[in-house]
Motif scaffolding. Sequence first.
Motif, PDB file in Angstrom:
ATOM      1  N   TRP A 171       0.838  -1.201   0.000  1.00  0.00           N
ATOM      2  CA  TRP A 171       0.000   0.000   0.000  1.00  0.00           C
ATOM      3  C   TRP A 171       0.873   1.250   0.000  1.00  0.00           C
ATOM      4  O   TRP A 171       1.923   1.256   0.626  1.00  0.00           O
ATOM      5  CB  TRP A 171      -0.897   0.000   1.245  1.00  0.00           C
ATOM      6  N   GLU A 208     -10.476  -5.802   7.856  1.00  0.00           N
ATOM      7  CA  GLU A 208     -10.740  -4.843   6.786  1.00  0.00           C
ATOM      8  C   GLU A 208      -9.523  -3.940   6.558  1.00  0.00           C
ATOM      9  O   GLU A 208      -8.653  -3.816   7.407  1.00  0.00           O
ATOM     10  CB  GLU A 208     -11.952  -3.967   7.148  1.00  0.00           C
ATOM     11  N   GLU A 209      -9.479  -3.320   5.394  1.00  0.00           N
ATOM     12  CA  GLU A 209      -8.504  -2.268   5.075  1.00  0.00           C
ATOM     13  C   GLU A 209      -7.080  -2.691   5.409  1.00  0.00           C
ATOM     14  O   GLU A 209      -6.356  -2.010   6.133  1.00  0.00           O
ATOM     15  CB  GLU A 209      -8.857  -0.960   5.793  1.00  0.00           C
ATOM     16  N   ASN A 239      -7.482  -3.148  10.849  1.00  0.00           N
ATOM     17  CA  ASN A 239      -6.770  -4.282  10.258  1.00  0.00           C
ATOM     18  C   ASN A 239      -6.354  -5.319  11.295  1.00  0.00           C
ATOM     19  O   ASN A 239      -5.554  -6.208  11.000  1.00  0.00           O
ATOM     20  CB  ASN A 239      -5.530  -3.800   9.505  1.00  0.00           C
ATOM     21  N   PHE A 254      -5.616  -1.124  -0.555  1.00  0.00           N
ATOM     22  CA  PHE A 254      -5.900  -2.012   0.567  1.00  0.00           C
ATOM     23  C   PHE A 254      -7.262  -2.665   0.367  1.00  0.00           C
ATOM     24  O   PHE A 254      -8.046  -2.277  -0.503  1.00  0.00           O
ATOM     25  CB  PHE A 254      -5.825  -1.271   1.902  1.00  0.00           C
ATOM     26  N   MET A 314      -0.864  -1.169   8.055  1.00  0.00           N
ATOM     27  CA  MET A 314      -1.808  -1.886   7.206  1.00  0.00           C
ATOM     28  C   MET A 314      -1.726  -3.409   7.278  1.00  0.00           C
ATOM     29  O   MET A 314      -2.534  -4.091   6.656  1.00  0.00           O
ATOM     30  CB  MET A 314      -1.591  -1.474   5.739  1.00  0.00           C
TER      31      MET A 314
END
Length: 351
Positions: A49, A61-62, A111, A54, A85
């Motif tokens: 990222w 998530e993300e 995350n 992402f 991340m």
Amino acid sequence: MNNPVPETNNPVRVLAAGDHFVVPPLISRALADEVREREVSVRELTLPWPLEAFGPVAEVEEASGSEDGLIEALADDREVLVTQMAPVTERVLESAPRLRLVVVCRGGPVNVNLDAARIHDVRVSYAPGRNAAATAEFAVGLLLSTLRRIPQAHNLLAGQGSWQGATYYTYEHSGLELEDLPVGLVGYGAVGSRVARVLCAFGAQVMVYDPYVRGEIHGLRVSSLDELLRRSRVITLHARLTPETRGLIGSRELALLPRGSVVVNAARGPLLDEGALCDALESGQLSAAGLDTYEREPVPEGSRLFGLGDRVVMTPHLGGAARAVAEKAARIAAEEVGRWVRGKPLAHQLT
């Protein structure tokens, strides 16, 4: 929770799982500056990222990167993970039995599987406020660009060599100025409060709706969202995304604005119903919108937003894209690691 600090005779083993924004050397240098009294063994990992978007990884998530890559990087008994991340999933936590602390270099650890972290006795901390100033500045810049048609005029002149941007000087197409303009802020947290101060300096008539904020504010407090919408020519969104605020601004709310109003969102995309926004722009209920965040990111091919021409200013979620943000995030994370090493309470602990 039983989370002993490392033995003083051994180095602190840290994985700095950075990316192309919060780069691993930033984390390593911040750790070296903060934890001077102890030897720190840092392994660096670079996640893809933002060069790659992402997205969800397993149940979190993300996130950026893979579970396998993170598990491999943690394999030699890393005790601390500092990341923005990395996908800290149940599988990752099960595979890293010596891991005791995860510090996420962002405003929320979306995350990280927090339930699994509790089960595995792993503390999770984060870095609130790292991008508040940058996002507030960007929101004001997006607002000015949307009101005064700056990107559209630039594209005509620099991109096409056309002086037709001068049509924005006609009365019909000219923009709005901030002085004396009624501007409504939805949310008055770390970002919204900064935006309010700046807009007051411009001479705007600033109004604020935030049912969770007490005390003095910059601008006029209004008691309901409906009242704010009826009185504002421009609204800018600064609320946190929660189940309560998801879809906060939809067709009904947009219809309460005076015709020809402007909406700016540099907060979270799902605060705003994009279908309703497109309808309002196409009908003329809204004259323009400025967007940095979206219901789906990246914005999918074929989105109605791409067909709205000069009625919309769009940027790809850049509100926090300032070097100082990456530096602050690394410093806040390193300070948390320093507290853990010294056996002190963490400042931003969630588990």
